[in-house]
Design a protein around this motif. Structure first.
Motif, short mmCIF file in Angstrom:
data_model
loop_
_atom_site.label_atom_id
_atom_site.label_comp_id
_atom_site.label_asym_id
_atom_site.label_seq_id
_atom_site.Cartn_x
_atom_site.Cartn_y
_atom_site.Cartn_z
N THR A 24 0.72 -1.20 -0.05
CA THR A 24 0.11 0.07 -0.24
C THR A 24 0.98 1.27 -0.05
O THR A 24 1.90 1.46 0.35
CB THR A 24 -1.04 0.19 1.20
OG1 THR A 24 -0.20 0.14 2.38
CG2 THR A 24 -1.61 -1.09 1.22
N LYS A 25 0.30 2.27 -0.56
CA LYS A 25 0.82 3.72 -0.55
C LYS A 25 1.21 4.04 0.93
O LYS A 25 2.34 4.75 1.12
CB LYS A 25 0.07 4.49 -1.23
CG LYS A 25 -0.04 4.45 -2.63
CD LYS A 25 -0.76 5.56 -3.26
CE LYS A 25 -2.41 5.45 -3.05
NZ LYS A 25 -3.12 6.32 -3.99
N THR A 55 4.49 2.62 2.43
CA THR A 55 5.71 2.94 1.92
C THR A 55 6.14 4.21 2.83
O THR A 55 7.39 4.08 2.94
CB THR A 55 5.49 3.43 0.49
OG1 THR A 55 4.56 4.59 0.23
CG2 THR A 55 5.24 2.47 -0.61
N GLU A 56 5.37 5.01 3.19
CA GLU A 56 5.91 6.13 3.97
C GLU A 56 6.14 5.62 5.24
O GLU A 56 7.08 6.11 5.84
CB GLU A 56 4.73 7.32 3.88
CG GLU A 56 4.14 7.98 2.78
CD GLU A 56 5.33 8.80 1.90
OE1 GLU A 56 6.25 9.29 2.84
OE2 GLU A 56 5.06 9.31 1.11
N ALA A 58 10.45 7.01 0.34
CA ALA A 58 9.28 6.36 -0.31
C ALA A 58 9.06 6.64 -1.69
O ALA A 58 9.38 7.87 -2.11
CB ALA A 58 8.09 6.55 0.63
N ASN A 107 5.48 6.22 -4.45
CA ASN A 107 4.15 5.70 -4.55
C ASN A 107 3.63 6.45 -5.72
O ASN A 107 4.02 7.34 -6.17
CB ASN A 107 3.39 5.63 -3.42
CG ASN A 107 3.32 6.91 -2.63
OD1 ASN A 107 3.06 7.61 -3.34
ND2 ASN A 107 3.80 6.74 -1.38
N ARG A 120 9.63 12.07 -8.35
CA ARG A 120 9.96 10.59 -8.38
C ARG A 120 11.26 10.50 -9.24
O ARG A 120 12.23 9.93 -8.96
CB ARG A 120 8.99 9.79 -9.59
CG ARG A 120 9.27 8.45 -10.09
CD ARG A 120 8.47 8.16 -11.10
NE ARG A 120 8.81 6.86 -11.88
CZ ARG A 120 8.90 5.86 -11.65
NH1 ARG A 120 8.16 5.38 -10.79
NH2 ARG A 120 9.52 4.94 -12.59
N ALA A 129 8.50 0.97 -2.10
CA ALA A 129 8.00 1.25 -3.17
C ALA A 129 6.79 0.29 -3.44
O ALA A 129 6.58 -0.69 -2.85
CB ALA A 129 8.82 1.12 -4.66
N THR A 130 5.63 0.85 -4.22
CA THR A 130 4.59 -0.22 -4.55
C THR A 130 4.81 -0.84 -5.95
O THR A 130 5.73 -0.12 -6.65
CB THR A 130 3.18 0.67 -4.55
OG1 THR A 130 3.48 1.94 -5.16
CG2 THR A 130 2.88 0.95 -3.06
N ALA A 152 4.48 2.00 -8.86
CA ALA A 152 5.64 3.02 -8.78
C ALA A 152 6.82 2.70 -9.25
O ALA A 152 7.74 3.39 -9.86
CB ALA A 152 5.63 3.65 -7.38
#
Length: 579
Positions: free
Chosen positions: A265-266, A269-270, A285, A287, A295, A312-313, A316
């Motif tokens: 999940t986004k 990542t954080e 992170a 995403n 990015r 990362a997801t 992304a």
């Protein structure tokens, strides 16, 4: 279905782009957004006939890209303005696959206006599903059991259905959903377009195709999920609460340059990137919410060595090509073998060797085996680095820092400073060196402390595992329970026997029990032990500690149309039981 034999379409070998397949412009834009460049063989073979309105029967393994093969043409032909009743129904054998497919539809429909996709599966409250159905949805992705429930309640209207997809049809049959699938198909308009996908084509699947598909194009494709030979693949068992600690130890022990850590999940990542930074690692992170400029800046930092770890997801990281990435860690193992292949393909670039490490919780070992079967490659088990492993690495790193400092051009200045301190304080040089090391280290201890021994469990918790209180031979000898050696190797924790109110008179089979309880209760196949089917009830061995909320989810579960009324078995002697 016409009597004519199905047409056979072989998968094309030529390089084809999505632009060549006739997809609508909004769908093509969505594909560019997620970084898809060229179709897989099954996508190239399936999309044109589906766009032309033909029924399709696809023989393809998971991991070949079949979700996009049916979702993209369906979305291209969707009437977005009409959402009075669902236009698309996708049947999937498990709630995990249903969620995965619905998420894929959401990604591919991102450039279409207000397309509503609804996953329908056991374990989710009816209220959410009923509200969405009342508002109107275009696409319903569901498991057969929950779809049947809605049809019986009259809450799902399939009268306007234009597209029907059977995904992993052979798995649905293995789980005992053959009658449900047949009933659902019979409840749909005869004019609908049907796509059936299956990894195998047993006679029962053929019969369904002959009954419900009209002159289908038959597509066969070999599994394209392959992993590079230059990537070392390993996995370790780790419970969810221990994942951060496990990752930290791996980061300390593994000799890596750059790394991508994949999560689902986004938000994660954080969260994980922040935890790694707090532990002294250079991590950030990436995403789907990250702006393109940010990015690109982040990827350049990784490429230039100013950043070591990306969390990362899947979306992304698509298309990310950085030679410096030596390791990929699947912090959350993917549910799709194709996603696994894409993930670990971020390392081992330009002919270099790479490493891929996957964290697998006890309940996810089935996913691991599925990936191994799809990629046809064994993934090597590994142990979590021990405290001694970490401390050995830390001491070696400390030695390297001293060696590097000894070649510094500032050494003469500090040598004089230390000599001055020794002359004025009458302290041995060795003690001064040790004191400087303390200053350099700060509050962070150089070495990890040994882990305390886990406390022994009380006998009441051990008696099901062969400890005091167990039956003869270290097992539980109550009726209806299989011996320990018959229990699933990957079931976590002690097992218990549960009673359900369906048996031989209801013509129930073990696969139906496994399918229904697994779907509704969030269990894996490895969580099932001995199943004893009796005249009017059955005894099922499941984990003593069911997943959170499983009791509530299983209250409304039905098998063969009858409530199972799950409850713990009292363990009464066999002669006192009916049936």
């Amino acid at each position: 279905m016409n009597d004519a034999a199905p047409q056979d379409s072989t998968t094309p070998e030529t390089s084809t782009s999505f632009d060549d397949l006739g997809l609508s412009e909004p769908v093509l834009k969505a594909l560019r957004d997620v970084g898809y460049e060229s179709p897989s063989p099954i996508q190239a073979a399936t999309i044109p006939p589906m766009l032309a309105g033909r029924d399709v029967m696809g023989l393809a393994q998971t991991g070949t890209g079949k979700t996009a093969a049916f979702a993209l043409p369906v979305l291209s032909n969707l009437d977005v303005a009409d959402k009075k009743a669902p236009q698309v129904l996708v049947l999937a054998p498990t709630r995990e696959l249903a969620l995965q497919v619905s998420e894929a539809f959401g990604r591919y429909a991102a450039r279409l206006k207000n397309v509503q996709v609804l996953p329908v599966y056991g374990g989710q409250g009816y209220g959410i599903q009923l509200s969405a159905l009342r508002r109107g949805v275009h696409v319903v992705v569901g498991t057969p059991g929950r779809i049947m429930d809605h049809l019986e309640k009259g809450t799902l209207d399939l009268s306007a259905l234009r597209f029907l997809v059977l995904d992993e049809a052979d798995e649905m049959l293995k789980m005992g959903f053959a009658e449900d699938v047949d009933t659902i198909l019979a409840s749909t308009p005869p004019t609908k377009q049907v796509a059936l996908f299956s990894a195998t084509m047993p006679p029962q699947i053929r019969r369904i195709a002959e009954k419900h598909l009209d002159d289908p194009v038959e597509i066969r494709v070999e599994n394209q999920s392959r992993t590079a030979d230059n990537i070392t693949q390993r996995w370790l068992t780790v419970s969810y609460p221990r994942k951060v600690d496990a990752l930290t130890r791996i980061l300390e022990v593994e000799n890596f340059e750059g790394m991508i850590v994949f999560v689902r999940t986004k938000n994660e990542t954080e969260t994980l990137a922040e935890k790694l930074r707090a532990r002294g690692f250079s991590a950030t992170a990436i995403n789907g919410d990250i702006a393109q400029v940010q990015r690109e800046r982040t990827v350049n930092q990784l490429r230039d060595g100013k950043l070591d770890i990306l969390v990362a997801t899947d979306v992304a990281a698509r298309g990310l090509d950085v030679e410096r990435i030596s390791h990929v860690v699947n912090y959350d193992i993917p549910t799709d073998p194709e996603a696994y292949v894409h993930r670990i393909g971020r390392t081992g670039r330009a002919g270099r060797s790479g490493d891929a490490i996957s964290f697998v919780t006890p309940r996810e070992k089935g996913l691991l085996r599925h990936i191994e079967r799809s990629t046809r490659q064994k993934i090597t088990p590994m142990d979590l680095p021990s405290v001694d492993d970490v401390n050995t690495t830390r001491l070696a790193r400390f030695d390297d820092q001293i060696t590097e400092a000894l070649s510094s051009d500032r050494l003469d200045f500090f040598r004089e400073t230390v000599a001055h301190y020794v002359r004025h304080h009458d302290v041995p040089e060795m003690d001064v060196a040790a004191a400087l090391a303390v200053v350099m280290q700060g509050d962070q201890p150089l070495l990890l402390e040994p882990e305390p021994e886990p406390p022994a469990r009380p006998w009441k918790e051990r008696d099901r595992d062969g400890g005091p209180g167990a039956g003869p031979g270290g097992g539980d000898d109550r009726p209806g329970r299989g011996p320990r050696k018959d229990r699933p190797r990957n079931a976590s924790g002690p097992m218990a026997t549960y009673r359900i109110a369906v048996g031989k008179r209801h013509k129930v089979q073990p696969r139906q029990i496994v399918g229904a309880i697994a779907n509704e209760g969030g269990l894996g196949r490895g969580d099932f032990g001995h199943i004893d089917i009796r005249t009017d009830h059955s005894l099922v061995e499941l984990p003593q500690q069911l997943p959170p909320g499983a009791w509530e989810k299983l209250k409304g579960t039905r098998i063969s149309g009858k409530l199972i009324e799950l409850r713990e078995d009292s363990g009464a002697p066999k002669k006192h039981r009916k049936g």
